[in-house]
Design a protein around this motif. Structure first.
Motif, PDB file in Angstrom:
ATOM      1  N   LYS A  84      29.600  37.466  37.381  1.00 49.37           N
ATOM      2  CA  LYS A  84      28.321  38.101  37.072  1.00 49.37           C
ATOM      3  C   LYS A  84      27.978  39.191  38.082  1.00 49.37           C
ATOM      4  CE  LYS A  84      26.109  34.103  36.869  1.00 49.37           C
ATOM      5  NZ  LYS A  84      27.142  33.067  36.631  1.00 49.37           N
ATOM      6  N   THR A  85      28.380  38.953  39.348  1.00 47.63           N
ATOM      7  CA  THR A  85      28.001  39.908  40.387  1.00 47.63           C
ATOM      8  C   THR A  85      28.530  41.309  40.076  1.00 47.63           C
ATOM      9  OG1 THR A  85      28.295  38.044  41.870  1.00 47.63           O
ATOM     10  CG2 THR A  85      27.842  40.163  42.882  1.00 47.63           C
ATOM     11  N   LEU A 136      38.609  44.184  34.664  1.00 49.63           N
ATOM     12  CA  LEU A 136      37.524  43.357  34.148  1.00 49.63           C
ATOM     13  C   LEU A 136      38.042  42.445  33.043  1.00 49.63           C
ATOM     14  CD1 LEU A 136      34.575  45.930  33.933  1.00 49.63           C
ATOM     15  CD2 LEU A 136      35.165  44.372  35.798  1.00 49.63           C
ATOM     16  N   GLU A 140      29.324  31.364  32.949  1.00 49.33           N
ATOM     17  CA  GLU A 140      29.892  30.271  33.693  1.00 49.33           C
ATOM     18  C   GLU A 140      29.954  30.624  35.180  1.00 49.33           C
ATOM     19  OE1 GLU A 140      30.457  27.285  34.422  1.00 49.33           O
ATOM     20  OE2 GLU A 140      31.344  26.929  32.459  1.00 49.33           O
ATOM     21  N   GLY A 169      31.421  31.535  38.449  1.00 49.62           N
ATOM     22  CA  GLY A 169      32.691  32.180  38.755  1.00 49.62           C
ATOM     23  C   GLY A 169      33.179  33.137  37.685  1.00 49.62           C
ATOM     24  N   SER A 170      32.344  33.412  36.681  1.00 48.19           N
ATOM     25  CA  SER A 170      32.779  34.290  35.592  1.00 48.19           C
ATOM     26  C   SER A 170      32.644  35.760  35.964  1.00 48.19           C
ATOM     27  CB  SER A 170      31.973  33.987  34.325  1.00 48.19           C
ATOM     28  OG  SER A 170      30.598  34.194  34.559  1.00 48.19           O
ATOM     29  N   GLN A 199      33.595  40.559  30.465  1.00 48.94           N
ATOM     30  CA  GLN A 199      32.887  41.510  31.332  1.00 48.94           C
ATOM     31  C   GLN A 199      32.791  42.886  30.668  1.00 48.94           C
ATOM     32  OE1 GLN A 199      35.396  40.771  34.789  1.00 48.94           O
ATOM     33  NE2 GLN A 199      33.626  40.134  36.008  1.00 48.94           N
ATOM     34  N   ARG A 238      42.759  31.174  36.934  1.00 52.83           N
ATOM     35  CA  ARG A 238      42.027  30.057  37.532  1.00 52.83           C
ATOM     36  C   ARG A 238      42.634  28.747  37.051  1.00 52.83           C
ATOM     37  NH1 ARG A 238      36.736  32.134  38.479  1.00 52.83           N
ATOM     38  NH2 ARG A 238      37.126  33.964  39.751  1.00 52.83           N
ATOM     39  N   PRO A 293      37.914  34.806  34.969  1.00 54.83           N
ATOM     40  CA  PRO A 293      39.030  35.690  35.320  1.00 54.83           C
ATOM     41  C   PRO A 293      40.343  34.924  35.202  1.00 54.83           C
ATOM     42  CG  PRO A 293      37.266  35.930  36.919  1.00 54.83           C
ATOM     43  CD  PRO A 293      36.893  34.781  36.016  1.00 54.83           C
TER      44      PRO A 293
HETATM   45  P1  ADP Z   1      29.489  34.357  39.400  1.00 56.14           P
HETATM   46  O1  ADP Z   1      28.409  35.072  40.154  1.00 56.14           O
HETATM   47  O2  ADP Z   1      29.454  34.625  37.952  1.00 56.14           O
HETATM   48  O3  ADP Z   1      29.557  32.913  39.722  1.00 56.14           O
HETATM   49  P2  ADP Z   1      31.162  36.029  40.967  1.00 56.14           P
HETATM   50  O4  ADP Z   1      30.557  37.285  40.562  1.00 56.14           O
HETATM   51  O5  ADP Z   1      30.778  35.456  42.277  1.00 56.14           O
HETATM   52  O6  ADP Z   1      30.873  34.941  39.861  1.00 56.14           O
HETATM   53  O7  ADP Z   1      32.725  36.148  40.854  1.00 56.14           O
HETATM   54  C1  ADP Z   1      33.563  35.058  41.152  1.00 56.14           C
HETATM   55  C2  ADP Z   1      34.888  35.533  41.721  1.00 56.14           C
HETATM   56  O8  ADP Z   1      35.653  36.143  40.706  1.00 56.14           O
HETATM   57  C3  ADP Z   1      34.774  36.563  42.803  1.00 56.14           C
HETATM   58  O9  ADP Z   1      35.783  36.272  43.742  1.00 56.14           O
HETATM   59  C4  ADP Z   1      35.074  37.854  42.125  1.00 56.14           C
HETATM   60  O10 ADP Z   1      35.612  38.786  43.029  1.00 56.14           O
HETATM   61  C5  ADP Z   1      36.095  37.419  41.135  1.00 56.14           C
HETATM   62  N1  ADP Z   1      36.182  38.239  39.937  1.00 56.14           N
HETATM   63  C6  ADP Z   1      35.154  38.758  39.234  1.00 56.14           C
HETATM   64  N2  ADP Z   1      35.609  39.424  38.164  1.00 56.14           N
HETATM   65  C7  ADP Z   1      36.951  39.296  38.175  1.00 56.14           C
HETATM   66  C8  ADP Z   1      38.012  39.770  37.320  1.00 56.14           C
HETATM   67  N3  ADP Z   1      37.749  40.493  36.233  1.00 56.14           N
HETATM   68  N4  ADP Z   1      39.272  39.447  37.655  1.00 56.14           N
HETATM   69  C9  ADP Z   1      39.542  38.705  38.743  1.00 56.14           C
HETATM   70  N5  ADP Z   1      38.619  38.255  39.591  1.00 56.14           N
HETATM   71  C10 ADP Z   1      37.324  38.533  39.309  1.00 56.14           C
END
Ligand code: ADP
Ligand code: MG
Length: 728
Positions: free
Chosen positions: A300-301, A267, A295, A297-298, A271, A484, A481
Motif C-alpha cells: 500500500k505504501t 508493480l 492485505e 504486505g500487499s 498495484q 512470498r 508481491p
Molecule cells: P503494506 O503497507 O500494504 O502492508 P508495504 O507497502 O509495507 O505493505 O509493502 C510491503 C513490502 O513489499 C515492502 O518491502 C515493499 O518494498 C514490498 N513491495 C511492495 N510492492 C512490491 C512489488 N510490486 N514487488 C515486490 N515487492 C514489493
C-alpha cells in the motif's frame, strides 16, 4: 400511503407508551431507545415456541433444554458471607423441578410466586428429584392479563428496569397504537425484491403466530434499516461531489514515472490496477474520496506515495496523516526509505540561508527530481532535506509550499498547520475519518479541495466497508508481491517445556542466519507499564539467549534510541528484537523470519495479523509462534483463527463474527451505523440489495423530491448524523 409513518413515531417519546412512564422508560431512553420508533425496532432476542416445549416428566436428563413452568415458591439463603443461594420450586403440571442459583440474588426478585418462566439449562436428577443449576431465566408472565397465550413467546432484551415481561406488554400497547404502520418504499420495489409489508413485519417480529413468520419479518426490517443507511451514504457521496471543486491533477508527468521506474521491482497487477483507479480520480474534476484496502504486505505504501507524487509533480503538496505519533514516525521512515530507493532524496542543505536559491536550482535541474519530505508532530520535526530542523522552521516552509510531502497525525489538519497548496491527502486510519475532518480538509485546500485517499492497515469485510465506508469508492490490493512464502503459524501454551521448544526453534533460525521478533504482552491503556514489562522481558531473554545479540524497542524510548535499535536490527547487528506493539505497522525487514508473540490471546485479531505481517517479507520460510493459554472463548477463537489462515479478509470476517458488529461500530465515530435489527454478517445479501436499490434511487431522484416519505424517514431516524445533508 396509509398509516402512521416511522418518522412520525420517531417524534413520540418512549415514556408515552403505557407502562413506560417511569423508571423503565427512563432506562430505555438512557440506553438509546428514546422514541416509539426506537421501541418498535427493539426486537426480541429469541422466541420460545410453546408447541415444542418439553414436559418435565419426560425431560431428557443431562441435555440442554428449555422448560416452561410456574413458580411455586422462592427462598434466599446466605449460609456465609459472599454466598447467596436462591432456590425455587417450579411445576409445569407434569412434575416439579428445583432450580438453584449461587450469588445471583436478583433471581429472587425476578421469580415471584405464580410467575410463568422459561428455564434453559441442563436438568439433572438428584436423589430422585429433578434439579437445574443456575439455569437462564426468561420471565414469560408475572401475573395479570396474559400475553403469552400464543404459541410463540417473544423474549425482548431487557433494559434496566424494563425486563422482558414488561417490554412484551409495553410493546403490545405500542404496536396497537401505532398500527397500521405506513410503508415508504415504492410498491414496485417491495414487490420486485419479494419483501413483505412493513406493517406485517412489525407485527410478526414482535408477536409471531408461528416461528416461521419471524425470518421474513426480520428481513424486511433489516432491509429498511440498511436502506436508510445506504440512502444517507448515497446522498453523502453526491454531496461530496456537488459541493466541491476538485483539482484536475496532471497524471502523466515525469516525477511519477521516475519514481516507478526507479523501484527495484515491478508493480503487481493489483498495484497497477489500483494506481489506474486512483489516477482516474486524480485527473477528474471532482475530489477523490477513495478507500484503499489491502492485505498486510500487499504494498500500500508504494501506491500511497505514487498518489502523492501525482500531486507533487503538478506543484501541489501532499499530506499523510496517521492515528498516532508512533505510526506517523513509521510512515515518515517508510516513505523516506522509498524515496531513497528511487534516488529522490534531496542533498542535505549546507546552509539554511542559501535555502531559496537551492530550491530554485533543484527545481530547474530537470531530469532528476528531488522530493522534500517532512515529519511534523507535536513532538518531532524532521525532514529528509536537512539534518535538523525546528518546528517553527518547518511550519514556515510548509506554508511557503517548500515542503512537498508532510507526514503527521490527524492533528495536521485540525491544528494550525497551513499549506500553500494541498493537493492530495492520505489518511491512514484506525478511527473513522469523519465528515467533520473532511470539511476541515477542504478548508486546507486553497481554491480547490484536496483529493483524499483513506488507507486501512488491515483488510475489512466487504459488508463492513459497504456500511462504515459506504460513501467512498473502494480499491482493493488483493495480490501479494511475487515470491512470498506462506507463513507457518503455530500455537503453544506457556509451560516450561513448551517455551523451551520455542526457544530451540528461535536458536535454529538465528543459527541459520535469520532474525526474529519477540512481542511482549499487551498492557492495555498503559504504555508505561507495557514498556517496563518489555524492559524486564528483554533482560530475561538476554539471559536465555546469552550468546545472541538481543535488542529492545518500545514506545517510551526516545526517537533516537528507537531509530538506533531499528537501524541495528536492520543492519543485522541484532539477532532478536524484543518489542511492544510499536512494531505492529510499517516495519519491513526481509531477513526477519520468526515472530514470537507472548500472551497472544490478549491481542485483537487484526493486531495479531499485523504483527505476523512483519515476517514473511523475504525469500525465507517464516514462522509465527503464538504463546497463549487462552482463558476466554474469544481468546481461543482468535488463536484458532490465526493458526487456520493467513488470509486477512477471512480473518477480518472472523473477527467481526467473534466480536460482533456492536463493538466494531462502537469504536468508530459514526451515528449512521448503529444497527438495531440488521446484522451485517447474517443479513449480508439484504445489505447488498439495499445498497443497490438506494444508490439507484438517488441516481434517479437525487434530492428525493419524488420520495418525500423516504426523505423524512432518513432524516427523522438518522438524525444529526445526516442533518447536514439536507441543508441547502
Ligand atoms: P503494506 O503497507 O500494504 O502492508 P508495504 O507497502 O509495507 O505493505 O509493502 C510491503 C513490502 O513489499 C515492502 O518491502 C515493499 O518494498 C514490498 N513491495 C511492495 N510492492 C512490491 C512489488 N510490486 N514487488 C515486490 N515487492 C514489493
Ligand atoms: Mg506499510
Amino acid at each position: 400511503m396509509t398509516g402512521r409513518t416511522l418518522a412520525y413515531l420517531a417524534g413520540i417519546p418512549v415514556q408515552q407508551v403505557k407502562g413506560l412512564s417511569g423508571k423503565r422508560g427512563a432506562d430505555l431512553a438512557e440506553a438509546g431507545v428514546k422514541t416509539v420508533a426506537d421501541l418498535l425496532m427493539h426486537v426480541p432476542r429469541r422466541y420460545i415456541d410453546r408447541s415444542t416445549k418439553v414436559d418435565l416428566n419426560a425431560v431428557p436428563v443431562g441435555e440442554e433444554v428449555t422448560v416452561l413452568a410456574t413458580v411455586q415458591n422462592v427462598s434466599t439463603r446466605r449460609p456465609r458471607r459472599n454466598l447467596t443461594i436462591v432456590e425455587a420450586q417450579l411445576s409445569d403440571g407434569t412434575a416439579t423441578v428445583k432450580a438453584v442459583w449461587f450469588n445471583q440474588g436478583f433471581r429472587a426478585r425476578q421469580l415471584s410466586e405464580g410467575a410463568e418462566v422459561a428455564l434453559s439449562g441442563k436438568v439433572e436428577r438428584f436423589r430422585g428429584r429433578l434439579q437445574m443449576k443456575s439455569p437462564a431465566v426468561d420471565v414469560l408472565q408475572s401475573g395479570g392479563e396474559s400475553l403469552v397465550t400464543g404459541r410463540v413467546v417473544p423474549i425482548h432484551p431487557g433494559v434496566g428496569a424494563a425486563g422482558p415481561g414488561y417490554l412484551r406488554r409495553a410493546m403490545h400497547n405500542a404496536l396497537a397504537r401505532s398500527r397500521p404502520i405506513a410503508d415508504p418504499l415504492p410498491a414496485d420495489m417491495v414487490a420486485r425484491l419479494g419483501l413483505g409489508a412493513r406493517d406485517t413485519a412489525f407485527g410478526s417480529i414482535h408477536f409471531p403466530d408461528a416461528l416461521d413468520d419471524v425470518a421474513p419479518a426480520r428481513t424486511r426490517l433489516a432491509f429498511d434499516e440498511f436502506f436508510r443507511l445506504e440512502v444517507a451514504l448515497a446522498l453523502t457521496k453526491r454531496w461530496n461531489a456537488s459541493q466541491s471543486v476538485g483539482i484536475r491533477h496532471q497524471t502523466d508527468g515525469s516525477v511519477l514515472d521516475e519514481f516507478i521506474g526507479a523501484l527495484p521491482y515491478t508493480l503487481t497487477g493489483a498495484q497497477v490496477r489500483v494506481m489506474e483507479e486512483i489516477r482516474r480520480d486524480l485527473a477528474g474534476p471532482e475530489p477523490m474520496h477513495r478507500l484503499l484496502q489491502g492485505e498486510v504486505g500487499s504494498g500500500k505504501t508504494v501506491v500511497a506515495v505514487a498518489s502523492l507524487l501525482v500531486g507533487v509533480q503538478g506543484g501541489y503538496q501532499g499530506a499523510v496523516m496517521a492515528p498516532t505519533e508512533v505510526l506517523a514516525e513509521q510512515h515518515f521512515r517508510g516513505i523516506a526509505d522509498l524515496l531513497d530507493l528511487a534516488g529522490m532524496t534531496p542533498d542535505a542543505w549546507p546552509d539554511p540561508r542559501g535555502m531559496v536559491s537551492l530550491f530554485e536550482a533543484a527545481k530547474t535541474e530537470g531530469s532528476h527530481h528531488e522530493v522534500r519530505l517532512a515529519l511534523l508532530t507535536s513532538n518531532s520535526a524532521r525532514a529528509n532535506f536537512k539534518d535538523s530542523i525546528t518546528r517553527p522552521e518547518l511550519l514556515e516552509l510548509v506554508a511557503a509550499g517548500e515542503v512537498d510531502i508532510v507526514v503527521g497525525t490527524h492533528a495536521l489538519i485540525q491544528e494550525g498547520v497551513n499549506f500553500d497548496q494541498l493537493g492530495v491527502a492520505v489518511v491512514d486510519e484506525q478511527h473513522r475519518f469523519g465528515v467533520h475532518q473532511r470539511v476541515k480538509l477542504k478548508e486546507k485546500g486553497d481554491a480547490a479541495d484536496p483529493d483524499l485517499l483513506i488507507m486501512t492497515a488491515t483488510p475489512i469485510p466487504r459488508t463492513l466497508s459497504m456500511t462504515l465506508y459506504g460513501d467512498l469508492d473502494v480499491s482493493i490490493l488483493d495480490e501479494l508481491p511475487p515470491g512470498r512464502i506462506a507463513i507457518n503459524t503455530w500455537a503453544v501454551g506457556g509451560s516450561d517445556p513448551e517455551l523451551e521448544r520455542v526457544y530451540r526453534v528461535v536458536r535454529e533460525e538465528v543459527a541459520a542466519g535469520r532474525q526474529g521478533y519477540v512481542v511482549c504482552p499487551l498492557v492495555e491503556d498503559s504504555p508505561k507499564v507495557e514498556a517496563s514489562s518489555a524492559v524486564a522481558e528483554h533482560a530475561r531473554l538476554s539471559r536465555v539467549f546469552s550468546d545472541m545479540a538481543v535488542g529492545l524497542l518500545h514506545g517510551q524510548m526516545s526517537p533516537r534510541d528507537k531509530d538506533e535499535a531499528m537501524a541495528a536490527f536492520r543492519d543485522g547487528k541484532l539477532d532478536l528484537l524484543v518489542a511492544t506493539t510499536v512494531i505492529e505497522v510499517g516495519i519491513d525487514i526481509p531477513n526477519a523470519a520468526i515472530m514470537v508473540i507472548e500472551d497472544a490471546d490478549r491481542f485483537g485479531l487484526s493486531q495479531l495479523h499485523q504483527l505476523r505481517g512483519r515476517v514473511g517479507r523475504g525469500k525465507h520460510q517464516s514462522q509465527c509462534v503464538l504463546i497463549a493459554d487462552p482463558t476466554t472463548e474469544e481468546g481461543k477463537a482468535r488463536i484458532a483463527a490465526m493458526v487456520a489462515t493467513t488470509d486477512g479478509f477471512r480473518l477480518a470476517e472472523e473477527d467481526l463474527r467473534i466480536r460482533g458488529q456492536g463493538t466494531v461500530f462502537g469504536a468508530r465515530q459514526s451515528g449512521l451505523s448503529d444497527l438495531r435489527v440488521a446484522d451485517i454478517l447474517r443479513d449480508a445479501e439484504t445489505l447488498i440489495a439495499a445498497r443497490r436499490e438506494a444508490f439507484a434511487l438517488i441516481d434517479d431522484d437525487p434530492s428525493l423530491d419524488r420520495h418525500p416519505a423516504i426523505r423524512d424517514e432518513v432524516r427523522a431516524l438518522l438524525g444529526d448524523a445526516v442533518e447536514w445533508l439536507f441543508i441547502s
